[in-house]
Structures are given as structure tokens and as C-alpha cells.
Enzyme design. Structure first.
Site, PDB file in Angstrom:
ATOM      1  N   ARG A  59      17.151  -1.745  -5.301  1.00 34.13           N
ATOM      2  CA  ARG A  59      16.741  -1.357  -3.936  1.00 34.13           C
ATOM      3  C   ARG A  59      16.278   0.100  -3.911  1.00 34.13           C
ATOM      4  NH1 ARG A  59      20.340  -0.108  -0.127  1.00 34.13           N
ATOM      5  NH2 ARG A  59      21.876  -1.625  -0.825  1.00 34.13           N
ATOM      6  N   TYR A 112      -3.105  -3.398  14.095  1.00 34.85           N
ATOM      7  CA  TYR A 112      -2.682  -4.742  13.703  1.00 34.85           C
ATOM      8  C   TYR A 112      -1.590  -5.182  14.696  1.00 34.85           C
ATOM      9  CZ  TYR A 112      -0.044  -8.276  11.209  1.00 34.85           C
ATOM     10  OH  TYR A 112       0.644  -9.422  10.886  1.00 34.85           O
ATOM     11  N   ASP A 186      -2.957   4.197   8.567  1.00 36.83           N
ATOM     12  CA  ASP A 186      -2.947   2.884   7.906  1.00 36.83           C
ATOM     13  C   ASP A 186      -4.325   2.692   7.283  1.00 36.83           C
ATOM     14  OD1 ASP A 186      -3.238   0.145   7.316  1.00 36.83           O
ATOM     15  OD2 ASP A 186      -1.721  -0.416   8.794  1.00 36.83           O
ATOM     16  N   LYS A 211      -3.294  -7.156   1.030  1.00 37.66           N
ATOM     17  CA  LYS A 211      -4.752  -7.308   1.200  1.00 37.66           C
ATOM     18  C   LYS A 211      -5.496  -6.892  -0.076  1.00 37.66           C
ATOM     19  CE  LYS A 211      -3.116  -7.967   5.327  1.00 37.66           C
ATOM     20  NZ  LYS A 211      -2.394  -9.205   5.538  1.00 37.66           N
TER      21      LYS A 211
HETATM   22  N1  LCS Z   1      -1.528  -3.023   8.627  1.00 38.23           N
HETATM   23  C1  LCS Z   1      -2.680  -3.706   8.793  1.00 38.23           C
HETATM   24  C2  LCS Z   1      -3.929  -2.952   9.122  1.00 38.23           C
HETATM   25  C3  LCS Z   1      -2.682  -5.075   8.637  1.00 38.23           C
HETATM   26  O1  LCS Z   1      -3.836  -5.731   8.799  1.00 38.23           O
HETATM   27  C4  LCS Z   1      -1.475  -5.762   8.355  1.00 38.23           C
HETATM   28  C5  LCS Z   1      -1.405  -7.236   8.207  1.00 38.23           C
HETATM   29  C6  LCS Z   1      -0.296  -5.010   8.211  1.00 38.23           C
HETATM   30  C7  LCS Z   1      -0.372  -3.640   8.343  1.00 38.23           C
HETATM   31  C8  LCS Z   1       1.015  -5.647   7.915  1.00 38.23           C
HETATM   32  O2  LCS Z   1       1.059  -6.015   6.573  1.00 38.23           O
HETATM   33  P1  LCS Z   1       1.966  -7.205   5.976  1.00 38.23           P
HETATM   34  O3  LCS Z   1       3.351  -6.944   6.436  1.00 38.23           O
HETATM   35  O4  LCS Z   1       1.424  -8.476   6.524  1.00 38.23           O
HETATM   36  O5  LCS Z   1       1.790  -7.047   4.514  1.00 38.23           O
HETATM   37  N2  LCS Z   1      -2.536  -7.878   8.678  1.00 38.23           N
HETATM   38  C9  LCS Z   1      -2.734  -9.159   8.779  1.00 38.23           C
HETATM   39  C10 LCS Z   1      -3.900  -9.723   9.338  1.00 38.23           C
HETATM   40  O6  LCS Z   1      -4.815  -9.114   9.869  1.00 38.23           O
HETATM   41  N3  LCS Z   1      -3.836 -11.026   9.200  1.00 38.23           N
HETATM   42  O7  LCS Z   1      -2.632 -11.431   8.666  1.00 38.23           O
HETATM   43  C11 LCS Z   1      -1.843 -10.268   8.373  1.00 38.23           C
END
Ligand code: LCS
Length: 397
Positions: A59, A112, A186, A211
Site C-alpha cells: 500500500r 468528468y 487533470d 485512458k
Molecule cells: N478524469 C477524467 C478527465 C476522466 O475522463 C475520468 C474518467 C477520470 C478522471 C476518472 O478516472 P477513472 O477513475 O475512471 O480511472 N472518465 C471516463 C469517461 O469519460 N468515460 O468513462 C470514464
């Protein structure tokens, strides 16, 4: 070897790598272990107190994740990077580190959906005050800053409407007001290939590594990059005590594997993204295209100044509004209806009913997210095949 002055692709392949001295393995092994053996009680104590470097418990750190963290730090031009179990893990661990009851956060209104929910409905339950503004408007940033402001939070390009904010201008305004304010950016849509927020003046960069960084649609992960002392606080408080959002070594290995092709994947994404944005922009069935590479984009000049290319995320409105947009999306065959982005597969989704369903109708309007907006993540297929699929979808309208 020092990779500081090497090319992006060279860094993505080599930076941070540790070669296995025992068997000479080329790639970093998966250290699938929860804990690490101490030679003595004294050694365990020295590790816990920080007097001796070394692993304690996964962790807090793991060798496979450490290599990945060093590589992302090199790509971000950061002193340090922390890997987390998801993008939301990176964001929440960072915000739990900077915020406390009575603190104030200035955030862009276009985020998001789950980040918006965390800020609007989560942190506010614990006495954190959040003001949502448009960070593309520097006067609005200046007006929102207060004595108790601890952070300015933004996405650029923003999910889902590709809104662009001037990172250097936001950082300058925030730091002129109070140098202690953390400007948190971000960088998920751009990735380190397209944009370096730290070099532009941001203090912290967060990612959904689910992504482009992983790029293969098989991992959920996140990163936090910034100054070493801050990243250490996020590791030793934000993740260790507050969220427990730690990345597993298996996922770290998969991201390391994906990063070997990061530069060439991004080149292809950008090349196809540009062609498809132009195709959509010229299409009689399309009302409006949101893509920072188009001269018609509201902040194209800022994007051209701070990004190395414009990426492969495109949003657009089909003529006929939400009903026409849904019919179009439902008739696609190659483009896959799914949330997420940055994968090899071209993905398409409807933000108002999916990724941004955490926003109410008025919040969507305030954030500049039209109800009929369709979001396309251009993948690595041959661009003429993607365009042919879009064309047959338009023909069905
Ligand atoms: N920041 C952005 C700009 C994102 O698009 C997402 C997820 C996150 C943070 C969160 O990341 P995760 O915890 O999912 O790894 N975006 C998504 C989207 O646009 N479609 O599905 C997930």
C-alpha cells in the site's frame, strides 16, 4: 543513464527502468507481493521511520509500481509521481490531502461527471466549500479566490466538451494571490504526450491512466505528479490513510507494457483525430464540432500555445438534437458504444445520459454540455474505416 534530454518515445521505453540483477530479465517483473520481509526488528523500525530506504508493504510502495511511477515522472517532467488504483483514486487522494473543513476550492464547472460529483456532492458534506467557475475566464478565477482557497482545480481539454483553459494564466493568477494555492490540472484528455501542465505553472497533475497512458482498455488506474514533498504527502496521507487507493503490481505491469508504444499510439490518435474532426466539421448533418485543433474552437489559440498537438477526443452535435444523436450512435457498427476513452477501439458515448449523468439539466447547461452532445474517442483503426462507419450512420438519419 540519464534520460532527461532524450526524446519522448525514448523516455517512454527506457526512463525509470530497473534491470533485474538476479536473472537479467529485460522487462520489470511483477512483484506480486503484499508485504516485504525485514532482516531484523531494527531494520523494520528504520524503514518505518524513513531512516532506511526500502519497501514495507505494497500500500506504501511496490517495485513494479515504482518503475512505472519513475517513468511517468520522466514523461511529466515531475519530481515525483504516485500511481493509484483509478483516476478517481488519484483525484480524491489529492483533494483529501489539500482540503479540510473550512477550506475553499475553486473548480471549473466542466469536469468528468464523477469528479464533479466528488466536488459538488462529496467534499461539501465535510465542510469544504467549492466555487464552480469557468477557468477559461481569468477574471472569474481572480474573483473566486479567497483567503481560505487551498486549490484551483481544472481539466483542459475538459471532459466532455473539450473546453480549453490557459494553464499558465490560471497558475499565475492563483499564485499571485497566494503562492500556497495548489493548481491541480487533470491532464487525462491530453496525456503527457500533448501537454506538460507542470512546465506551464501547475503544481499538481492528475490522470485517469485508464485512458491513453495504458491505452488498451484493460486497466483502471490513475497518477498524481508534482513536487516530491507534495506527492509524498499524497502517498503517506491521501492514499495510505484516507482512500487506500493503491495500484496493484499486475496493473502497473500492464501500463508499463502499454507505455512502450505510447508515442506511436499518440501520433496515430492525433493524425486520425484531426482527419475525423475535419470530416465532421464539413458534414451537412453536423451542427457543431468541439475539437481544439479546429480554428473555429473558442480557445484554439490557447490550445495551440500550450498543446503539442490536439488529440483524438472530439465531441459534436448532430442536427436534430438528442433524438437524432441517439439514432446515429445506435446505427454505428465499427465505432463502439461505450464510455471510457483513449483505447485502441474507437468509442462513442452520450455524455448527458452516461459520463455526465451526475449533472442535473441546469448544471449541464451551465457547464456548456448540450443535451444532444455525442463524444467520440478516435481509436487506432484505419481512419478511412472509421469515417466509412460514421458516414453509414449519418446516411441512416
Ligand atoms: N478524469 C477524467 C478527465 C476522466 O475522463 C475520468 C474518467 C477520470 C478522471 C476518472 O478516472 P477513472 O477513475 O475512471 O480511472 N472518465 C471516463 C469517461 O469519460 N468515460 O468513462 C470514464
Amino acid at each position: 543513464m540519464d534520460y532527461t534530454n532524450k526524446g519522448f518515445g525514448t523516455k517512454a521505453v527506457h526512463a525509470g527502468n530497473v534491470h533485474d540483477k538476479q536473472y537479467g530479465a529485460l522487462t520489470m517483473p511483477i512483484y506480486q507481493t503484499s508485504t516485504f520481509v525485514f532482516e531484523s526488528c531494527e531494520q523494520g523500525a528504520a524503514r518505518f521511520s524513513g531512516q532506511e530506504a526500502g519497501y514495507i508493504y505494497s500500500r506504501l510502495g511496490n517495485p513494479t509500481s515504482s518503475v512505472l511511477e519513475a517513468k511517468i515522472a520522466a514523461l511529466d517532467g515531475a519530481e515525483a509521481t504516485l500511481a493509484t488504483a483509478s483516476g478517481m483514486g488519484a483525484i480524491s487522494s489529492t483533494l483529501w490531502t489539500v482540503a479540510k473543513a473550512g477550506a475553499h476550492i475553486v473548480a471549473d464547472g466542466t469536469l468528468y461527471g464523477c469528479t464533479y460529483a466528488l466536488l459538488a456532492h462529496g467534499l461539501t458534506r465535510y465542510g469544504v466549500e467549492v466555487t464552480f467557475i469557468d477557468t477559461a475566464d481569468i477574471e472569474a478565477v481572480k474573483a473566486a479566490l479567497k483567503e481560505n482557497t487551498v486549490a484551483v482545480y481544472l481539466e483542459t481539454p475538459a471532459n466532455p466538451n473539450l473546453k480549453i483553459a490557459d494553464i499558465a494564466a490560471v497558475a499565475e493568477a492563483a499564485h499571485a494571490y497566494n503562492p500556497e494555492i495548489k493548481v491541480i490540472c487533470d491532464n487525462t484528455f491530453a496525456s503527457p504526450y500533448l501537454q506538460s501542465p507542470l512546465a506551464l505553472g501547475a503544481d499538481v497533475v492528475v490522470y485517469s491512466a485508464t485512458k491513453y497512458l495504458n491505452g488498451h482498455g484493460d486497466v483502471i488506474a490513475g497518477f498524481v505528479s508534482g513536487k516530491a514533498d507534495f506527492v509524498s504527502q499524497v502517498r503517506m496521507f491521501g492514499v495510505k490513510d484516507m482512500t487506500g487507493s493503491v495500484l496493484g503490481p499486475q496493473e502497473a505491469f500492464l501500463i508499463l507494457r502499454g507505455l512502450k508504444t505510447f508515442e506511436i499510439r499518440m501520433q496515430r490518435h492525433c493524425e486520425s483525430g484531426r482527419k475525423i474532426a475535419e470530416y465532421l466539421d464539413n458534414h451537412p448533418m453536423v451542427e457543431k464540432v468541439y475539437y481544439p485543433g479546429l480554428a473555429s474552437h473558442k480557445n484554439h489559440e490557447v490550445a495551440a500555445k500550450q498543446m503539442r498537438d490536439f488529440g483524438a477526443m472530439i465531441s459534436f452535435e448532430v442536427k436534430g438534437g438528442r433524438a437524432a444523436g441517439s439514432k446515429f450512435v445506435n446505427s454505428l457498427e465499427l465505432c463502439t458504444l461505450a464510455v471510457s476513452l483513449g483505447d485502441a477501439e474507437t468509442l462513442i458515448e452520450h455524455p448527458a445520459s452516461m459520463t455526465h449523468s451526475t449533472y442535473g439539466p441546469e448544471e449541464l447547461a451551465a457547464a456548456g454540455i448540450p443535451e444532444g452532445l455525442v463524444r467520440l474517442s478516435v481509436g487506432l483503426e484505419n481512419v478511412e474505416d472509421i469515417i466509412a462507419d460514421l458516414e453509414q450512420g449519418f446516411a441512416k438519419l
